[in-house]
Motif scaffolding. Structure first.
Motif, PDB file in Angstrom:
ATOM      1  N   ASP A 153      -6.533  -5.941   6.488  1.00  0.00           N
ATOM      2  CA  ASP A 153      -5.270  -5.312   6.122  1.00  0.00           C
ATOM      3  C   ASP A 153      -5.495  -4.416   4.912  1.00  0.00           C
ATOM      4  N   LEU A 154      -5.362  -3.106   5.099  1.00  0.00           N
ATOM      5  CA  LEU A 154      -5.617  -2.163   4.014  1.00  0.00           C
ATOM      6  C   LEU A 154      -4.715  -2.424   2.820  1.00  0.00           C
ATOM      7  N   ARG A 155      -3.441  -2.715   3.074  1.00  0.00           N
ATOM      8  CA  ARG A 155      -2.528  -2.915   1.946  1.00  0.00           C
ATOM      9  C   ARG A 155      -2.908  -4.156   1.140  1.00  0.00           C
ATOM     10  N   MET A 158      -6.161  -3.334  -0.840  1.00  0.00           N
ATOM     11  CA  MET A 158      -5.912  -2.499  -2.012  1.00  0.00           C
ATOM     12  C   MET A 158      -5.227  -3.296  -3.118  1.00  0.00           C
ATOM     13  N   PHE A 159      -4.230  -4.098  -2.742  1.00  0.00           N
ATOM     14  CA  PHE A 159      -3.499  -4.901  -3.724  1.00  0.00           C
ATOM     15  C   PHE A 159      -4.440  -5.844  -4.471  1.00  0.00           C
ATOM     16  N   GLU A 160      -5.271  -6.555  -3.730  1.00  0.00           N
ATOM     17  CA  GLU A 160      -6.147  -7.546  -4.355  1.00  0.00           C
ATOM     18  C   GLU A 160      -7.250  -6.887  -5.178  1.00  0.00           C
ATOM     19  N   GLN A 161      -7.928  -5.900  -4.597  1.00  0.00           N
ATOM     20  CA  GLN A 161      -9.093  -5.329  -5.261  1.00  0.00           C
ATOM     21  C   GLN A 161      -8.732  -4.567  -6.534  1.00  0.00           C
ATOM     22  N   LEU A 162      -7.626  -3.828  -6.515  1.00  0.00           N
ATOM     23  CA  LEU A 162      -7.281  -3.064  -7.714  1.00  0.00           C
ATOM     24  C   LEU A 162      -6.748  -3.963  -8.822  1.00  0.00           C
ATOM     25  N   TYR A 180       3.109  -0.496   3.683  1.00  0.00           N
ATOM     26  CA  TYR A 180       3.062   0.625   4.611  1.00  0.00           C
ATOM     27  C   TYR A 180       4.448   1.256   4.669  1.00  0.00           C
ATOM     28  N   MET A 181       4.476   2.570   4.807  1.00  0.00           N
ATOM     29  CA  MET A 181       5.749   3.277   4.895  1.00  0.00           C
ATOM     30  C   MET A 181       5.681   4.280   6.040  1.00  0.00           C
ATOM     31  N   ALA A 182       6.692   4.264   6.882  1.00  0.00           N
ATOM     32  CA  ALA A 182       6.727   5.161   8.031  1.00  0.00           C
ATOM     33  C   ALA A 182       7.088   6.575   7.600  1.00  0.00           C
ATOM     34  N   LYS A 183       6.677   7.543   8.412  1.00  0.00           N
ATOM     35  CA  LYS A 183       7.135   8.915   8.214  1.00  0.00           C
ATOM     36  C   LYS A 183       8.654   8.949   8.306  1.00  0.00           C
TER      37      LYS A 183
END
Length: 265
Positions: A153-155, A158-162, A180-183
């Motif tokens: 899960d990319l989100r 990113m949350f954990e690593q940063l 995640y945010m939709a167009k």
């Protein structure tokens, strides 16, 4: 312990470039939360929620062009408080370097791309704000169905690593939320899509051989002519390139911009 002033920011992340394309970009824009909530900018949500606007598919339609101009020029009224980071990476090099590993780690290419570059794009926006401030970032990633096909899960990554990076490196920031945010949901995602697409066009510097390329080139030139603020913002875009070496190389975007403008006098 010295009290630190909280600085809430919104960050919007997107990428540009399919597997078959030569140039692959990841980019993010930082907008202070107080700026993002200004009524003048929030009014842009009405435009994006009623229109499906993509730089990649823009072919010169008059109504779409006016909406793109409105979004960009309105945002550029406040560009001095905005920042943009972009990474251009060579996916072919990752493919080549992973050949002997793929047998044991089939998804190593995707893992390399999505566990390294997004983190670096956002990290560059929120680091080094000084010991008397503390950046509180909310990150929105433009939703893409391909993320759901991956086995991570990319989100969450990113949350954990940063947040780990902040502690490990003694930085003054935290990611309080990554989603995640939709167009067509908020103008921040649309603005990021448009600006990253413009950065891509400037780097590619296409000739006017097709109508699609011609109208994009002309729109960029018209926006620069109309808005000194837009030109100033483009000059401040931080571009890093990965490929010739295994390090991120600072590649001043202004050089690409100068070449583009010189070729389209």
């Amino acid at each position: 312990m010295t009290e630190r002033k909280s600085f809430p920011v919104r960050i919007f992340f997107d990428e540009s470039g399919k597997h078959s394309e030569k140039i692959h970009l990841m980019g993010a824009i930082l907008i202070p939360s107080t700026l993002y909530e200004l009524p003048e900018l929030q009014e842009l949500n009405e435009i994006v929620r009623q229109s499906d606007i993509h730089w990649a598919t823009f072919r010169g339609h008059g109504s779409t062009r006016k909406k793109i101009e409105k979004i960009i020029l309105t945002a550029m009224n406040h560009q001095r408080l905005m920042k943009m980071n972009v990474i251009s990476y060579n996916q072919n090099k990752i493919q080549q370097d992973s050949q002997e590993i793929k047998e044991k780690f089939a998804d190593v290419v995707d893992h390399t791309i999505y566990t390294k570059f997004p983190e670096r794009v956002v990290y560059g926006l929120i680091r080094k704000y000084g010991s008397h401030s503390f950046v509180d970032a909310q990150v929105a990633i433009e939703h893409d169905n391909t993320y759901e096909a991956k086995n991570y899960d990319l989100r969450r990554q990113m949350f954990e690593q940063l947040n780990i990076q902040s502690i490990y490196r003694g930085e003054n920031f935290k990611l309080s939320d990554v989603q995640y945010m939709a167009k067509q949901e908020e103008y921040g995602i649309e603005l990021t899509d448009l600006l990253l697409g413009i950065v891509r066009t400037i780097i590619e510097n296409p000739n006017d051989s097709t109508s699609g390329k011609r109208v994009k080139n002309k729109l960029i030139l018209d926006l620069i002519t109309e808005s000194d603020s837009f030109y100033s913002f483009l000059n401040r875009v931080k571009l890093y390139e990965w490929g010739k070496s295994n390090d991120l190389i600072d590649a001043p975007f202004k050089n690409y911009l100068d070449i583009f403008l010189s070729d389209h006098l």
